[in-house]
Design a protein around this motif. Structure first.
Motif, PDB file in Angstrom:
ATOM      1  N   PRO A 144       0.631  -1.292  -0.094  1.00 49.56           N
ATOM      2  CA  PRO A 144       0.184   0.104  -0.100  1.00 49.56           C
ATOM      3  C   PRO A 144       0.853   1.288  -0.084  1.00 49.56           C
ATOM      4  N   ARG A 145       2.233   1.356  -0.117  1.00 49.77           N
ATOM      5  CA  ARG A 145       2.972   2.481   0.035  1.00 49.77           C
ATOM      6  C   ARG A 145       2.634   3.467  -0.849  1.00 49.77           C
ATOM      7  N   ALA A 146       2.540   3.271  -2.338  1.00 48.72           N
ATOM      8  CA  ALA A 146       2.125   4.335  -3.375  1.00 48.72           C
ATOM      9  C   ALA A 146       0.827   4.831  -3.038  1.00 48.72           C
ATOM     10  N   TYR A 147      -0.020   3.918  -2.637  1.00 42.35           N
ATOM     11  CA  TYR A 147      -1.607   4.264  -2.238  1.00 42.35           C
ATOM     12  C   TYR A 147      -1.731   5.174  -1.392  1.00 42.35           C
ATOM     13  N   PHE A 148      -0.900   5.224  -0.417  1.00 44.93           N
ATOM     14  CA  PHE A 148      -1.132   6.098   0.694  1.00 44.93           C
ATOM     15  C   PHE A 148      -0.201   7.279   0.623  1.00 44.93           C
ATOM     16  N   GLN A 149       0.807   7.225  -0.045  1.00 42.01           N
ATOM     17  CA  GLN A 149       1.527   8.240  -0.317  1.00 42.01           C
ATOM     18  C   GLN A 149       0.905   9.300  -1.156  1.00 42.01           C
ATOM     19  N   GLU A 150       0.157   8.836  -2.375  1.00 45.17           N
ATOM     20  CA  GLU A 150      -0.402   9.668  -3.134  1.00 45.17           C
ATOM     21  C   GLU A 150      -1.525  10.254  -2.530  1.00 45.17           C
ATOM     22  N   LEU A 151      -2.277   9.520  -1.701  1.00 43.17           N
ATOM     23  CA  LEU A 151      -3.603   9.858  -1.216  1.00 43.17           C
ATOM     24  C   LEU A 151      -3.326  10.851  -0.090  1.00 43.17           C
ATOM     25  N   LYS A 152      -2.284  10.717   0.553  1.00 44.39           N
ATOM     26  CA  LYS A 152      -2.218  11.726   1.421  1.00 44.39           C
ATOM     27  C   LYS A 152      -1.893  13.257   0.927  1.00 44.39           C
ATOM     28  N   LYS A 153      -1.375  13.166  -0.150  1.00 40.81           N
ATOM     29  CA  LYS A 153      -1.119  14.725  -0.888  1.00 40.81           C
ATOM     30  C   LYS A 153      -2.549  15.155  -1.101  1.00 40.81           C
ATOM     31  N   LEU A 154      -3.519  14.430  -1.426  1.00 42.20           N
ATOM     32  CA  LEU A 154      -4.652  14.875  -1.590  1.00 42.20           C
ATOM     33  C   LEU A 154      -5.618  14.958  -0.361  1.00 42.20           C
ATOM     34  N   ASP A 155      -5.388  14.757   0.694  1.00 48.64           N
ATOM     35  CA  ASP A 155      -5.966  14.722   2.015  1.00 48.64           C
ATOM     36  C   ASP A 155      -7.225  13.804   1.814  1.00 48.64           C
ATOM     37  N   TYR A 156      -6.962  12.645   1.395  1.00 48.82           N
ATOM     38  CA  TYR A 156      -7.980  11.650   1.199  1.00 48.82           C
ATOM     39  C   TYR A 156      -8.704  11.306   2.498  1.00 48.82           C
ATOM     40  N   SER A 157      -9.815  11.513   2.688  1.00 53.95           N
ATOM     41  CA  SER A 157     -10.316  11.426   4.117  1.00 53.95           C
ATOM     42  C   SER A 157     -11.692  10.678   4.326  1.00 53.95           C
ATOM     43  N   ILE A 158     -12.047  10.168   3.308  1.00 56.06           N
ATOM     44  CA  ILE A 158     -13.615   9.975   3.561  1.00 56.06           C
ATOM     45  C   ILE A 158     -13.854   8.414   4.180  1.00 56.06           C
ATOM     46  N   PRO A 159     -12.826   7.516   4.429  1.00 55.67           N
ATOM     47  CA  PRO A 159     -13.108   6.482   5.203  1.00 55.67           C
ATOM     48  C   PRO A 159     -13.121   7.152   6.594  1.00 55.67           C
ATOM     49  N   ASN A 160     -12.273   8.170   7.029  1.00 56.20           N
ATOM     50  CA  ASN A 160     -12.257   8.428   8.320  1.00 56.20           C
ATOM     51  C   ASN A 160     -13.789   9.207   8.580  1.00 56.20           C
ATOM     52  N   ASN A 161     -14.292   9.971   7.707  1.00 57.31           N
ATOM     53  CA  ASN A 161     -15.586  10.648   7.763  1.00 57.31           C
ATOM     54  C   ASN A 161     -16.688   9.547   7.790  1.00 57.31           C
ATOM     55  N   ALA A 162     -16.706   8.455   7.241  1.00 54.75           N
ATOM     56  CA  ALA A 162     -17.610   7.586   7.158  1.00 54.75           C
ATOM     57  C   ALA A 162     -17.612   6.645   8.430  1.00 54.75           C
ATOM     58  N   LYS A 163     -16.472   6.707   9.048  1.00 50.99           N
ATOM     59  CA  LYS A 163     -16.144   5.602  10.110  1.00 50.99           C
ATOM     60  C   LYS A 163     -17.417   5.822  11.196  1.00 50.99           C
ATOM     61  N   PRO A 164     -17.353   6.961  11.700  1.00 53.80           N
ATOM     62  CA  PRO A 164     -18.541   7.138  12.867  1.00 53.80           C
ATOM     63  C   PRO A 164     -19.987   6.558  12.312  1.00 53.80           C
ATOM     64  N   VAL A 188     -23.550  -3.870   3.838  1.00 56.50           N
ATOM     65  CA  VAL A 188     -22.959  -3.621   2.727  1.00 56.50           C
ATOM     66  C   VAL A 188     -22.607  -2.427   2.624  1.00 56.50           C
ATOM     67  N   ILE A 189     -21.271  -1.924   2.592  1.00 53.26           N
ATOM     68  CA  ILE A 189     -20.603  -0.597   2.576  1.00 53.26           C
ATOM     69  C   ILE A 189     -19.872  -0.038   1.269  1.00 53.26           C
ATOM     70  N   SER A 190     -20.041   1.182   1.075  1.00 52.90           N
ATOM     71  CA  SER A 190     -18.952   1.606  -0.120  1.00 52.90           C
ATOM     72  C   SER A 190     -18.565   3.330   0.422  1.00 52.90           C
ATOM     73  N   THR A 191     -17.162   3.483   0.067  1.00 47.05           N
ATOM     74  CA  THR A 191     -16.996   4.763   0.402  1.00 47.05           C
ATOM     75  C   THR A 191     -16.360   5.438  -0.894  1.00 47.05           C
ATOM     76  N   GLY A 192     -17.187   5.568  -1.976  1.00 47.06           N
ATOM     77  CA  GLY A 192     -16.345   6.349  -3.114  1.00 47.06           C
ATOM     78  C   GLY A 192     -16.485   5.547  -4.391  1.00 47.06           C
ATOM     79  N   CYS A 193     -17.024   4.293  -4.344  1.00 48.13           N
ATOM     80  CA  CYS A 193     -16.749   3.401  -5.609  1.00 48.13           C
ATOM     81  C   CYS A 193     -18.241   3.698  -6.372  1.00 48.13           C
ATOM     82  N   VAL A 194     -19.096   3.995  -6.049  1.00 50.65           N
ATOM     83  CA  VAL A 194     -20.271   4.546  -6.790  1.00 50.65           C
ATOM     84  C   VAL A 194     -19.937   5.424  -8.087  1.00 50.65           C
ATOM     85  N   GLY A 195     -19.974   5.031  -9.082  1.00 53.80           N
ATOM     86  CA  GLY A 195     -19.342   6.033 -10.067  1.00 53.80           C
ATOM     87  C   GLY A 195     -18.567   4.927 -11.165  1.00 53.80           C
TER      88      GLY A 195
END
Length: 289
Positions: A26-46, A170-177
């Motif tokens: 997952p290194r490249a995945y997290f390195q790139e998404l950190k630049k974009l402040d990818y946060s939907i899993p965090n916001n969906a968690k609660p 069943v959950i999804s965080t951004g795959c619709v589309g």
């Protein structure tokens, strides 16, 4: 115009990040998404935590969650463990792990997640078309089971149907589309064999949800949208991406002023439940109480 073709046209507005989704770790995945402040899993968690807690009270057994578009098991990491996206960004810091092999990263991850407290009454299955991401999430123990498949183009394997029968949520965080009603049509016969699961989707505002909602309705589901609330997915990757997304929103009759115009892709939350359950406890009461 089919839903998939319509979604493809909208997806042309988004930055193409395909190259980070099928790496051996997952290194490249997290390195790139950190630049974009990818946060939907965090916001969906609660929200997911409240749904899981309510299902536990109702069903009195281990809750089985199916994560569509699970990538490297990000939602699972957050739901099974007391972790945030910032914790994961730090854990998979690209610079710190620059000299490690994928095998070393996976072994480190296996030991790390095994050392954390994990609920005994929650199991998570993941579906994603990225074989490397699924394999990695299984090897590190984040997923109890993974299915590497694209349900838009291929049917659910017969061997997978039995394992999906116990699914409660069943959950999804951004795959619709990327995922349309076709994937749900192929999943529903398997996941509704026992009790009907709840279906919880975070959907970017530029993607219509009506075709999926109609499909779910044919299976006895009532879909509610959490009105008046949006959830940040990530920052726009470029001015061009933002301009094109704003254009699509306006075409759909959605005003981006004060929302996407401020620089972030935003999602809305939809929950689909069997009609009787939806009537018994309205969505606002369920997730905002």
């Amino acid at each position: 115009m089919t839903t998939m073709v319509a979604f493809e046209k909208i997806n042309e507005a988004k930055a193409n990040l395909d190259d980070i989704y099928n790496q051996p770790d997952p290194r490249a995945y997290f390195q790139e998404l950190k630049k974009l402040d990818y946060s939907i899993p965090n916001n969906a968690k609660p929200v997911f935590q409240k749904l899981i807690a309510d299902l536990k009270r109702q069903r009195h057994h281990t809750i089985h969650v199916l994560d569509i578009g699970c990538s490297y098991g990000v939602n699972s990491a957050l739901l099974k463990h007391d972790l945030s996206m910032d914790d994961l960004y730090e854990h998979w810091n690209g610079e710190m792990l620059a000299d490690a092999t994928p095998e070393e990263v996976i072994q480190r991850d296996r030991e790390f997640f095994a050392s954390l407290q994990e609920p005994k009454d929650l199991e998570i299955i993941g579906i994603d078309q990225s074989r490397n991401a699924i394999a990695c999430a299984e090897e590190t123990g984040l997923l109890n089971e993974g299915l590497a498949i694209n349900l838009e183009t291929e049917p659910l394997p017969a061997a997978a149907k039995e394992g999906l029968a116990p699914v409660d949520l069943v959950i999804s965080t951004g795959c619709v589309g990327y995922v349309t009603e076709k994937s749900f049509e192929r999943l529903l016969p398997a996941v509704t064999r026992d009790e009907q699961p709840w279906i919880a989707n975070f959907v970017l505002r530029m993607f219509p949800f009506d075709a999926i909602e109609e499909t779910l309705s044919e299976w006895g589901y009532t879909t509610e949208k959490l009105h008046g609330q949006t959830f940040a997915q990530r920052q726009f990757a470029s001015v061009e991406e933002q301009e094109q997304v704003l254009e699509h929103l306006v075409k759909r009759g959605i005003d981006p002023t004060g929302k996407e115009s401020e620089g972030q892709l935003l999602a809305e939350f939809y929950l689909s439940r069997p009609a009787k359950e939806a009537v018994a406890v309205p969505l606002d009461q369920l997730v905002l109480a």
